[in-house]
Design a protein around this motif. Structure first.
Motif, PDB file in Angstrom:
ATOM      1  N   GLY A 154       0.791  -1.274  -0.102  1.00  0.00           N
ATOM      2  CA  GLY A 154      -0.060  -0.198  -0.005  1.00  0.00           C
ATOM      3  C   GLY A 154       0.710   1.150   0.155  1.00  0.00           C
ATOM      4  O   GLY A 154       0.696   2.386   0.521  1.00  0.00           O
ATOM      5  N   GLY A 196      -0.383   4.613  -0.764  1.00  0.00           N
ATOM      6  CA  GLY A 196      -1.617   5.278  -0.083  1.00  0.00           C
ATOM      7  C   GLY A 196      -1.144   6.527   0.923  1.00  0.00           C
ATOM      8  O   GLY A 196       0.127   6.883   0.979  1.00  0.00           O
ATOM      9  N   ALA A 250      -4.562  -1.936   2.381  1.00  0.00           N
ATOM     10  CA  ALA A 250      -5.741  -2.339   2.336  1.00  0.00           C
ATOM     11  C   ALA A 250      -6.730  -0.974   2.346  1.00  0.00           C
ATOM     12  O   ALA A 250      -6.310   0.008   2.415  1.00  0.00           O
ATOM     13  CB  ALA A 250      -6.279  -3.131   3.807  1.00  0.00           C
ATOM     14  N   ARG A 251      -7.967  -1.489   2.269  1.00  0.00           N
ATOM     15  CA  ARG A 251      -9.049  -0.331   2.114  1.00  0.00           C
ATOM     16  C   ARG A 251      -9.234   0.192   3.583  1.00  0.00           C
ATOM     17  O   ARG A 251      -9.473  -0.687   4.413  1.00  0.00           O
ATOM     18  CB  ARG A 251     -10.226  -0.973   1.608  1.00  0.00           C
ATOM     19  N   ARG A 263     -11.559   2.162   6.497  1.00  0.00           N
ATOM     20  CA  ARG A 263     -13.013   2.378   6.685  1.00  0.00           C
ATOM     21  C   ARG A 263     -13.425   3.729   6.488  1.00  0.00           C
ATOM     22  O   ARG A 263     -12.390   4.757   6.463  1.00  0.00           O
ATOM     23  CB  ARG A 263     -13.490   2.135   8.030  1.00  0.00           C
ATOM     24  N   THR A 264     -14.533   4.019   6.327  1.00  0.00           N
ATOM     25  CA  THR A 264     -14.901   5.664   5.923  1.00  0.00           C
ATOM     26  C   THR A 264     -16.146   5.742   7.413  1.00  0.00           C
ATOM     27  O   THR A 264     -16.438   4.692   7.891  1.00  0.00           O
ATOM     28  CB  THR A 264     -15.635   5.772   4.866  1.00  0.00           C
ATOM     29  N   LEU A 290     -14.610  -4.430   7.296  1.00  0.00           N
ATOM     30  CA  LEU A 290     -13.561  -4.552   6.193  1.00  0.00           C
ATOM     31  C   LEU A 290     -13.051  -5.950   6.057  1.00  0.00           C
ATOM     32  O   LEU A 290     -12.406  -6.292   5.326  1.00  0.00           O
ATOM     33  CB  LEU A 290     -12.140  -3.686   6.723  1.00  0.00           C
ATOM     34  N   ALA A 294     -13.676  -7.544   2.562  1.00  0.00           N
ATOM     35  CA  ALA A 294     -13.010  -6.552   1.369  1.00  0.00           C
ATOM     36  C   ALA A 294     -11.538  -6.884   1.666  1.00  0.00           C
ATOM     37  O   ALA A 294     -10.763  -6.873   0.557  1.00  0.00           O
ATOM     38  CB  ALA A 294     -13.396  -5.319   1.829  1.00  0.00           C
ATOM     39  N   ASN A 295     -10.990  -7.068   3.050  1.00  0.00           N
ATOM     40  CA  ASN A 295      -9.537  -6.823   2.980  1.00  0.00           C
ATOM     41  C   ASN A 295      -8.933  -8.001   3.330  1.00  0.00           C
ATOM     42  O   ASN A 295      -7.658  -8.338   3.025  1.00  0.00           O
ATOM     43  CB  ASN A 295      -9.099  -5.815   4.004  1.00  0.00           C
ATOM     44  N   GLY A 349      -2.815  -2.640   8.090  1.00  0.00           N
ATOM     45  CA  GLY A 349      -4.138  -2.684   7.509  1.00  0.00           C
ATOM     46  C   GLY A 349      -5.044  -3.333   8.229  1.00  0.00           C
ATOM     47  O   GLY A 349      -5.090  -4.289   8.702  1.00  0.00           O
ATOM     48  N   SER A 354     -10.746  11.567   6.395  1.00  0.00           N
ATOM     49  CA  SER A 354     -10.191  10.373   5.930  1.00  0.00           C
ATOM     50  C   SER A 354      -9.421   9.736   7.326  1.00  0.00           C
ATOM     51  O   SER A 354      -9.226  10.483   8.305  1.00  0.00           O
ATOM     52  CB  SER A 354      -9.190  10.582   4.898  1.00  0.00           C
TER      53      SER A 354
END
Ligand SMILES: NC(=O)C1=CN([C@@H]2O[C@H](COP(=O)(O)OP(=O)(O)OC[C@H]3O[C@@H](n4cnc5c(N)ncnc54)[C@H](O)[C@@H]3O)[C@@H](O)[C@H]2O)C=CC1
Ligand SMILES: O=C([O-])CC(=O)C(=O)O
Length: 329
Positions: free
Chosen positions: A12, A15, A90-91, A93-94, A102, A105-106, A131, A237
């Motif tokens: 990542g 990022g 990794a993505r 969270r929002t 997550l 997803a991750n 992540g 973020s």
């Protein structure tokens, strides 16, 4: 500077966290002023162009300790021979999500990366997962790397540890340097338990120095445990510079050791200490010597702490069950 460079993988790398982390590793903050480093940076294919831009900036710093940068989107190539691996990619969270949301997803990222590390990393590799959900992602990577000793897989709760120190110091009006022996127990999630009963302020017991159970329960613990969400709400973020700082701090201490008379919080595979089921990657107080950590033994766990630790560990067990059902471990 005759030492061979240490190969440090960061995933990542293009990022938010990567943008803070890489420059600090290359400047020597991770391994000290005498140890050259070689960066091995992994990204997904669409982010490689952005990563090239970051590498241009690394070049433009002319860091004396940075001997080489390798980039790519193939974990089995990028992880080749790495001694340290920081799994950040990794993505995030929002707003409105918990970190556990997550998992699906991750999770898949960490099966593939665990396998790749198993196949090509150096024999002495140390792996730190940042992540989210970090503890269970570390469990997934560990479970997919049968040839790497389990204790080489850690997850990051150092950010929570630092947050707890900062909140306590502010409450007592003392410098952060006067706080020692802070512990985060359990999961890097809203159930984590920051423990003041074993922490010290200027050598005195921290819970006694605070002398306000209401503040501990209703302010301190929720503020620390929900700090990530508060940062998402404020910044739009998730935390990045502080997460990079904690990632450096954890790996630095794992390699170079913890200071005499203190410990740090590290999420490590449980050996059954403090009633945490063996194999779960849970946060404990740890000391490190000669590159090996040990869970601090013999701490007193009062009834309040016991209930909090048990709740967070139960959540880790649930996450393990969920990833087992997803076929990730
Ligand atoms: N444990 C902790 O204390 C903390 C954990 N985090 C977590 O760290 C993670 C990264 O956060 P940010 O850097 O802010 O997110 P970001 O979205 O800015 O960067 C993530 C990067 O990972 C890359 N990536 C995605 N899949 C990948 C794969 N399979 N291999 C390699 N790279 C991949 C993306 O392309 C992206 O560049 C998130 O999961 C976040 O929740 C964030 C703060 C604290
Ligand atoms: O809260 C998040 O999603 C990011 C994180 O893990 C933190 O800041 O502790």
């Amino acid at each position: 500077m005759t030492q061979a460079p240490v190969k440090v993988a960061v995933t990542g790398a293009a990022g938010q966290i990567g943008y803070s982390l890489l420059f600090r590793i290359a400047s020597g903050e991770l391994l000290g002023p005498d140890t050259p480093v070689q960066l091995h940076l992994l990204e997904i294919t669409p982010a490689l162009k952005a990563l090239e831009g970051v590498v241009m900036e690394l070049d433009d710093c002319a860091f004396p300790l940075l001997s080489k940068v390798v980039i790519g989107d193939d974990a089995t190539k990028v992880f080749d021979g790495v001694n340290l691996a920081m799994l950040v990619g990794a993505r995030p969270r929002t707003a409105g999500m918990e970190r556990g949301d997550l998992l699906s997803a991750n999770g898949a990222i960490f099966t593939a990366q665990g396998k790749a590390l198993n196949d090509v990393a150096a024999d002495d590799v140390k792996i730190l997962v940042t992540g989210n959900p970090a503890n269970t992602n570390a469990l997934i990577a560990m479970s997919n790397a049968p040839d790497i000793p389990a204790e080489r897989f850690n997850a990051l709760t150092r950010l929570d540890h630092n947050r707890a120190i900062s909140q306590l110091a502010a409450r007592l009006g003392v410098p952060v340097t006067e706080i020692k022996k802070m512990t985060i127990w359990g999961n890097h999630s809203a159930t984590q338990y920051p423990d003041l009963f074993n922490a010290e302020v200027n050598g005195a017991n921290a819970a006694e120095a605070v002398n306000d159970q209401g503040w501990i329960e209703n302010d301190f613990i929720p503020t620390v445990a929900k700090r990530g969400a508060a940062i998402i709400a404020a910044r739009g973020s998730s935390s990045a510079a502080s997460a990079a700082n904690a990632t450096i701090g954890h790996m630095h201490d794992w390699v170079l050791g913890t200071p005499e008379g203190d410990w740090v919080s590290m999420s490590v595979p449980s050996d059954g200490s403090y009633g945490v089921p063996e194999g779960l990657i849970s946060s404990f107080p740890c000391v490190v010597k000669d590159g090996k950590y040990e869970i601090v033994q013999g701490l007193e766990i009062n009834d309040f702490s016991r209930a909090k630790i048990d709740a967070s560990v139960a959540e880790l067990a649930d996450e393990k069950q969920a990833v087992t059902e997803l076929g990730l471990i």
